[in-house]
Design a protein around this motif. Structure first.
Motif, PDB file in Angstrom:
ATOM      1  N   ILE A 103       2.435  13.577  -3.046  1.00  0.00           N
ATOM      2  CA  ILE A 103       1.331  12.642  -2.795  1.00  0.00           C
ATOM      3  C   ILE A 103       1.442  11.533  -3.833  1.00  0.00           C
ATOM      4  O   ILE A 103       1.052  11.685  -4.982  1.00  0.00           O
ATOM      5  CB  ILE A 103      -0.035  13.348  -2.890  1.00  0.00           C
ATOM      6  N   GLU A 104       2.017  10.415  -3.420  1.00  0.00           N
ATOM      7  CA  GLU A 104       2.227   9.307  -4.358  1.00  0.00           C
ATOM      8  C   GLU A 104       0.921   8.554  -4.584  1.00  0.00           C
ATOM      9  O   GLU A 104       0.462   7.818  -3.714  1.00  0.00           O
ATOM     10  CB  GLU A 104       3.306   8.357  -3.833  1.00  0.00           C
ATOM     11  N   GLY A 142      10.171  -2.423   1.815  1.00  0.00           N
ATOM     12  CA  GLY A 142      10.146  -1.152   1.105  1.00  0.00           C
ATOM     13  C   GLY A 142      10.696  -0.020   1.940  1.00  0.00           C
ATOM     14  O   GLY A 142      10.870  -0.144   3.155  1.00  0.00           O
ATOM     15  N   MET A 143      10.965   1.089   1.268  1.00  0.00           N
ATOM     16  CA  MET A 143      11.515   2.267   1.927  1.00  0.00           C
ATOM     17  C   MET A 143      10.601   3.454   1.635  1.00  0.00           C
ATOM     18  O   MET A 143      10.294   3.728   0.470  1.00  0.00           O
ATOM     19  CB  MET A 143      12.930   2.548   1.400  1.00  0.00           C
ATOM     20  N   SER A 144      10.129   4.135   2.669  1.00  0.00           N
ATOM     21  CA  SER A 144       9.313   5.332   2.513  1.00  0.00           C
ATOM     22  C   SER A 144       8.070   5.013   1.673  1.00  0.00           C
ATOM     23  O   SER A 144       7.222   4.233   2.105  1.00  0.00           O
ATOM     24  CB  SER A 144      10.152   6.463   1.914  1.00  0.00           C
ATOM     25  N   ALA A 145       7.967   5.584   0.461  1.00  0.00           N
ATOM     26  CA  ALA A 145       6.801   5.286  -0.371  1.00  0.00           C
ATOM     27  C   ALA A 145       6.701   3.800  -0.686  1.00  0.00           C
ATOM     28  O   ALA A 145       5.602   3.284  -0.922  1.00  0.00           O
ATOM     29  CB  ALA A 145       6.866   6.097  -1.666  1.00  0.00           C
ATOM     30  N   LYS A 168       8.871   4.244   7.531  1.00  0.00           N
ATOM     31  CA  LYS A 168       9.051   5.700   7.545  1.00  0.00           C
ATOM     32  C   LYS A 168       8.380   6.409   6.382  1.00  0.00           C
ATOM     33  O   LYS A 168       8.861   7.420   5.884  1.00  0.00           O
ATOM     34  CB  LYS A 168      10.539   6.050   7.593  1.00  0.00           C
ATOM     35  N   GLY A 169       7.246   5.929   5.945  1.00  0.00           N
ATOM     36  CA  GLY A 169       6.499   6.589   4.885  1.00  0.00           C
ATOM     37  C   GLY A 169       5.583   7.677   5.424  1.00  0.00           C
ATOM     38  O   GLY A 169       5.511   7.914   6.626  1.00  0.00           O
ATOM     39  N   GLY A 170       4.854   8.350   4.516  1.00  0.00           N
ATOM     40  CA  GLY A 170       4.033   9.457   4.973  1.00  0.00           C
ATOM     41  C   GLY A 170       2.654   9.579   4.353  1.00  0.00           C
ATOM     42  O   GLY A 170       1.849  10.369   4.820  1.00  0.00           O
ATOM     43  N   VAL A 171       2.340   8.834   3.282  1.00  0.00           N
ATOM     44  CA  VAL A 171       1.046   8.964   2.605  1.00  0.00           C
ATOM     45  C   VAL A 171       0.381   7.592   2.541  1.00  0.00           C
ATOM     46  O   VAL A 171       0.921   6.665   1.921  1.00  0.00           O
ATOM     47  CB  VAL A 171       1.209   9.531   1.177  1.00  0.00           C
ATOM     48  N   TYR A 172      -0.774   7.473   3.177  1.00  0.00           N
ATOM     49  CA  TYR A 172      -1.498   6.195   3.213  1.00  0.00           C
ATOM     50  C   TYR A 172      -2.956   6.437   2.846  1.00  0.00           C
ATOM     51  O   TYR A 172      -3.514   7.495   3.127  1.00  0.00           O
ATOM     52  CB  TYR A 172      -1.377   5.556   4.602  1.00  0.00           C
ATOM     53  N   TYR A 173      -3.579   5.440   2.232  1.00  0.00           N
ATOM     54  CA  TYR A 173      -4.954   5.565   1.776  1.00  0.00           C
ATOM     55  C   TYR A 173      -5.924   4.744   2.611  1.00  0.00           C
ATOM     56  O   TYR A 173      -7.124   4.937   2.526  1.00  0.00           O
ATOM     57  CB  TYR A 173      -5.046   5.153   0.303  1.00  0.00           C
ATOM     58  N   VAL A 202       2.252   7.187  10.671  1.00  0.00           N
ATOM     59  CA  VAL A 202       2.548   5.756  10.821  1.00  0.00           C
ATOM     60  C   VAL A 202       2.078   5.249  12.184  1.00  0.00           C
ATOM     61  O   VAL A 202       1.446   4.185  12.289  1.00  0.00           O
ATOM     62  CB  VAL A 202       4.052   5.487  10.619  1.00  0.00           C
ATOM     63  N   GLU A 203       2.365   6.006  13.237  1.00  0.00           N
ATOM     64  CA  GLU A 203       1.952   5.601  14.584  1.00  0.00           C
ATOM     65  C   GLU A 203       0.435   5.511  14.686  1.00  0.00           C
ATOM     66  O   GLU A 203      -0.110   4.600  15.328  1.00  0.00           O
ATOM     67  CB  GLU A 203       2.487   6.586  15.611  1.00  0.00           C
ATOM     68  N   GLY A 204      -0.273   6.454  14.053  1.00  0.00           N
ATOM     69  CA  GLY A 204      -1.734   6.445  14.127  1.00  0.00           C
ATOM     70  C   GLY A 204      -2.343   5.240  13.455  1.00  0.00           C
ATOM     71  O   GLY A 204      -3.243   4.589  14.012  1.00  0.00           O
TER      72      GLY A 204
END
Length: 302
Positions: A103-104, A142-145, A168-173, A202-204
């Protein structure tokens, strides 16, 4: 003979002197430690030797806790920056130790990491002799994070952003972005064989904001996992098209009110005034050229 020799030597001295006076490229670094939501925020600034006045900054952000500062050395990014008299700014941002390092926290830029970047950019502007950088618009790759950081920065300071790329990231606020952010051109990329949770997140975020008029585009790259080489090549071409649309002498220019649409399912491109509109989620493009560039993301032979 002596006279000819003296003339020849003088010519050589003049040529060497000319080389010594040639302006060199600018490469500077700065960092800050132990912020509210990061352990280290370090950045490297690059300005080409021919750039007299910096019109904008291309920000390059690597994946989770990665050191991306050497990205300013890549010839393709330098060529793009030189074309538009822009600078490159590449990041190395790391998280404080926590029980879940996946969790960045530093990508939540409004909590201090974003301001740290701007403060460092201001200091580098002074060190480089380019104070115009302090107010220069920013284009984020950017890449991922790194893509997470880009999106959250656009949510935090949309007035400063030329365009941003989520990759292609995974953690968003931030789920629903502000109206101002939805007017900033954005690119959202997933990979067909990347982890499903990343793709769904990402799609959501993309779908809910596109529903309310976000001028963004989305693509799921066929046959791609958590990979970035193809999307980086796309980003270079995309920035080459979007930068002149957005950057004018008077400042950042709003996107046109009408453009082009395409269903993210069947990829048919139409003018966005066409009725009936495509069913389902669509991508939006400011012009046909960018729409056709988007199509190349689906070509597995590219």
């Amino acid at each position: 003979m002596l006279k000819k020799s003296l003339v020849f030597c003088l010519t050589i001295i003049v040529i060497i002197s000319g080389f010594s006076q040639a302006k060199a490229q600018t490469v500077l670094e700065d960092s800050v430690m132990n912020g509210n939501n990061f352990q280290k925020a370090a950045f490297r600034l690059w300005i080409g030797s021919e750039t007299e006045s910096v019109t904008g900054v291309i920000v390059l952000v690597p994946g989770s806790n990665g050191n991306g500062r050497t990205m300013v050395e890549k010839p393709e990014w330098q060529a793009l920056a030189n074309k538009y008299n822009m600078a490159l700014l590449a990041a190395h941002i790391t998280d404080q130790r926590s029980e879940n390092m996946a969790i960045e926290r530093y990508v939540n830029v409004s909590q201090e990491s974003g301001q740290a970047m701007l403060d460092i950019l201001d200091r580098l502007a002074d060190k480089s002799g380019h104070p115009e950088i302090k107010k220069a618009p920013l284009a984020f790759w950017g890449m991922s994070a790194g893509g997470q950081f880009n999106y959250e920065f656009a949510c935090w300071k949309p007035e400063r952003v030329i365009s941003f790329i989520v990759n292609k990231g995974g953690v968003y606020y931030t789920a629903l972005a502000s109206k101002a952010t939805r007017q900033v051109p954005g690119v959202f990329l997933t990979g067909e064989i990347d982890n499903p949770y990343r793709n769904e997140i990402v799609e959501g975020i993309y779908a809910v904001n596109r529903r309310f008029g976000a001028k963004w585009m989305f693509a799921e790259e066929p046959g791609q996992g958590h990979e970035f080489a193809k999307s980086e090549a796309f980003a270079l071409k995309y920035f080459d098209l979007i930068i002149p649309i957005r950057m004018q002498e008077s400042g950042l220019t709003p996107l046109p009110s009408s453009g082009y649409l395409a269903s993210i399912e069947n990829h048919d491109i139409i003018e966005d005034s066409t009725r009936p509109r495509p069913r389902g989620v669509t991508s939006w493009f400011p012009n046909r050229q960018i729409a056709e560039l988007w199509l190349t993301l689906f070509d597995q032979n590219e």
